[in-house]
Motif scaffolding. Structure first.
Motif, short mmCIF file in Angstrom:
data_model
loop_
_atom_site.label_atom_id
_atom_site.label_comp_id
_atom_site.label_asym_id
_atom_site.label_seq_id
_atom_site.Cartn_x
_atom_site.Cartn_y
_atom_site.Cartn_z
N VAL A 95 0.86 -1.18 0.00
CA VAL A 95 0.00 0.00 0.00
C VAL A 95 0.90 1.23 0.00
CG1 VAL A 95 -1.83 1.26 1.19
CG2 VAL A 95 -1.82 -1.25 1.23
N VAL A 96 0.68 2.10 -0.97
CA VAL A 96 1.49 3.30 -1.15
C VAL A 96 0.62 4.52 -0.85
CG1 VAL A 96 2.86 4.66 -2.78
CG2 VAL A 96 2.92 2.15 -2.86
N MET A 97 1.04 5.33 0.11
CA MET A 97 0.27 6.49 0.55
C MET A 97 1.09 7.76 0.34
SD MET A 97 -0.92 4.44 3.96
CE MET A 97 0.48 3.32 3.83
N PRO A 98 0.88 8.46 -0.80
CA PRO A 98 1.66 9.66 -1.07
C PRO A 98 1.14 10.88 -0.32
CG PRO A 98 0.14 9.25 -2.86
CD PRO A 98 -0.01 8.10 -1.89
N ALA A 145 -7.57 4.04 -4.19
CA ALA A 145 -8.69 4.38 -3.30
C ALA A 145 -8.31 5.63 -2.53
CB ALA A 145 -8.98 3.23 -2.34
N GLY A 146 -9.30 6.30 -1.98
CA GLY A 146 -9.02 7.48 -1.19
C GLY A 146 -10.22 7.93 -0.40
N ALA A 154 -9.06 9.50 -6.33
CA ALA A 154 -9.08 8.11 -6.78
C ALA A 154 -9.98 7.95 -8.00
CB ALA A 154 -9.53 7.19 -5.64
N LEU A 155 -11.19 8.52 -7.93
CA LEU A 155 -12.10 8.42 -9.08
C LEU A 155 -11.53 9.16 -10.29
CD1 LEU A 155 -15.57 8.92 -7.37
CD2 LEU A 155 -14.62 6.80 -8.31
N ASP A 163 -6.37 2.62 -18.18
CA ASP A 163 -5.38 1.59 -18.50
C ASP A 163 -4.49 1.24 -17.31
OD1 ASP A 163 -4.42 4.28 -18.83
OD2 ASP A 163 -2.58 3.46 -19.69
N LEU A 164 -4.55 2.02 -16.22
CA LEU A 164 -3.64 1.82 -15.09
C LEU A 164 -4.23 1.04 -13.93
CD1 LEU A 164 -1.81 5.27 -14.80
CD2 LEU A 164 -1.06 3.18 -15.96
N TYR A 165 -5.52 1.17 -13.64
CA TYR A 165 -6.09 0.62 -12.41
C TYR A 165 -7.23 -0.34 -12.68
CZ TYR A 165 -3.61 4.76 -10.87
OH TYR A 165 -2.64 5.71 -10.68
N ALA A 166 -7.19 -1.49 -12.03
CA ALA A 166 -8.25 -2.49 -12.18
C ALA A 166 -9.42 -2.22 -11.25
CB ALA A 166 -7.70 -3.89 -11.92
N ALA A 167 -9.17 -1.49 -10.16
CA ALA A 167 -10.23 -1.23 -9.18
C ALA A 167 -10.05 0.16 -8.60
CB ALA A 167 -10.19 -2.28 -8.07
N VAL A 168 -11.17 0.74 -8.19
CA VAL A 168 -11.16 2.06 -7.58
C VAL A 168 -12.21 2.09 -6.47
CG1 VAL A 168 -12.78 3.01 -9.28
CG2 VAL A 168 -11.32 4.57 -7.98
N ALA A 169 -11.88 2.81 -5.39
CA ALA A 169 -12.85 3.01 -4.31
C ALA A 169 -12.77 4.45 -3.84
CB ALA A 169 -12.57 2.07 -3.14
N SER A 170 -13.93 5.06 -3.70
CA SER A 170 -14.03 6.43 -3.20
C SER A 170 -14.76 6.36 -1.86
CB SER A 170 -14.79 7.30 -4.19
OG SER A 170 -14.92 8.61 -3.68
N LEU A 171 -14.07 6.70 -0.80
CA LEU A 171 -14.64 6.67 0.55
C LEU A 171 -15.03 8.09 0.93
CD1 LEU A 171 -11.82 4.42 2.02
CD2 LEU A 171 -14.02 3.68 1.07
N SER A 172 -16.33 8.35 1.01
CA SER A 172 -16.84 9.70 1.29
C SER A 172 -16.18 10.72 0.37
CB SER A 172 -16.61 10.08 2.76
OG SER A 172 -17.27 9.19 3.62
N GLY A 173 -16.13 10.39 -0.90
CA GLY A 173 -15.46 11.25 -1.88
C GLY A 173 -16.04 12.65 -1.93
N ALA A 174 -15.16 13.63 -2.01
CA ALA A 174 -15.55 15.04 -2.11
C ALA A 174 -15.90 15.33 -3.56
CB ALA A 174 -14.43 15.94 -1.61
N ILE A 175 -17.11 14.99 -3.92
CA ILE A 175 -17.56 15.12 -5.31
C ILE A 175 -18.79 16.01 -5.32
CG2 ILE A 175 -18.41 13.85 -7.31
CD1 ILE A 175 -17.03 11.38 -5.97
N TRP A 176 -18.78 16.96 -6.19
CA TRP A 176 -19.94 17.82 -6.34
C TRP A 176 -20.01 18.29 -7.77
CZ3 TRP A 176 -15.40 19.33 -4.19
CH2 TRP A 176 -14.78 20.44 -4.73
#
Length: 190
Positions: A95-98, A145-146, A154-155, A163-176
């Motif tokens: 797991v890489v957390m930048p 994920a994020g 993440a999204l 082409d880079l990611y097989a899966a994605v998860a957005s946890l309480s994503g700040a999307i509007w």
């Protein structure tokens, strides 16, 4: 019989007091050409050797006002991953957390923003991780994920770089969605 019971008790005691297999959480940096700077990362590495084709890797993104330590400090990430791996809930993974400040995980240098973080993560960081760690370097071996701002990131990164990611998860994503008041799809009052 008594010796047998004593031997089993001794084995049980040793097994119960032996340290459980656990991963390591370490600090690292990578140089980003896109940012012309070093970027801090926290990396979780599972215990033991990697599979023949390398460990899968999860890029785990922090929220607004966070950094590479947020998942350690607020999410207890090491203990959580160790427990899930030990229980067989998940397979071992890196797991890489930048730490990307409040960049929103986008390229923004052209508009006087904090920098080209999208390019730094999808290019510079990914290449660095795949050169320095025994991880898979194919789409099926990568996930992202994020949380909050990181959920948006993440999204954004997953859909911009399918082409880079097989899966994605957005946890309480700040999307509007900013919808101008003149938008004709909004209901009108009479």
């Amino acid at each position: 019989m008594r010796l047998h019971t004593l031997a089993l008790s001794a084995i049980a005691l040793v097994c119960l007091t032996s340290p459980a297999l656990s991963g390591t959480l370490s600090d690292a940096t990578f140089h980003s050409n896109a940012l012309n700077a070093d970027v801090p990362v926290k990396i979780y590495r599972p215990d033991g050797g990697p599979p023949d084709n390398g460990w899968p890797v999860l890029y785990l993104l922090h929220g607004h006002d966070g950094d590479q330590n947020s998942w350690r400090d607020l999410g207890n990430i090491e203990k959580t991953l160790d427990g899930m791996i030990a229980a067989g809930t998940i397979r071992p993974l890196v797991v890489v957390m930048p730490g990307v400040k409040n960049s929103w995980y986008v390229d923004s240098a052209a508009v006087d923003g904090p920098g080209d973080y999208e390019t730094a993560l999808t290019g510079d960081l990914r290449v660095h991780v795949e050169k320095t760690l025994p991880v898979r370097n194919d789409r099926q071996g990568r996930a992202i994920a994020g949380l909050s701002m990181g959920g948006f990131g993440a999204l954004h990164l997953a859909y911009a770089h399918e082409d880079l990611y097989a899966a994605v998860a957005s946890l309480s994503g700040a999307i509007w969605q900013n919808v101008p008041a003149s938008d004709s799809t909004r209901p009108r009052r009479s």
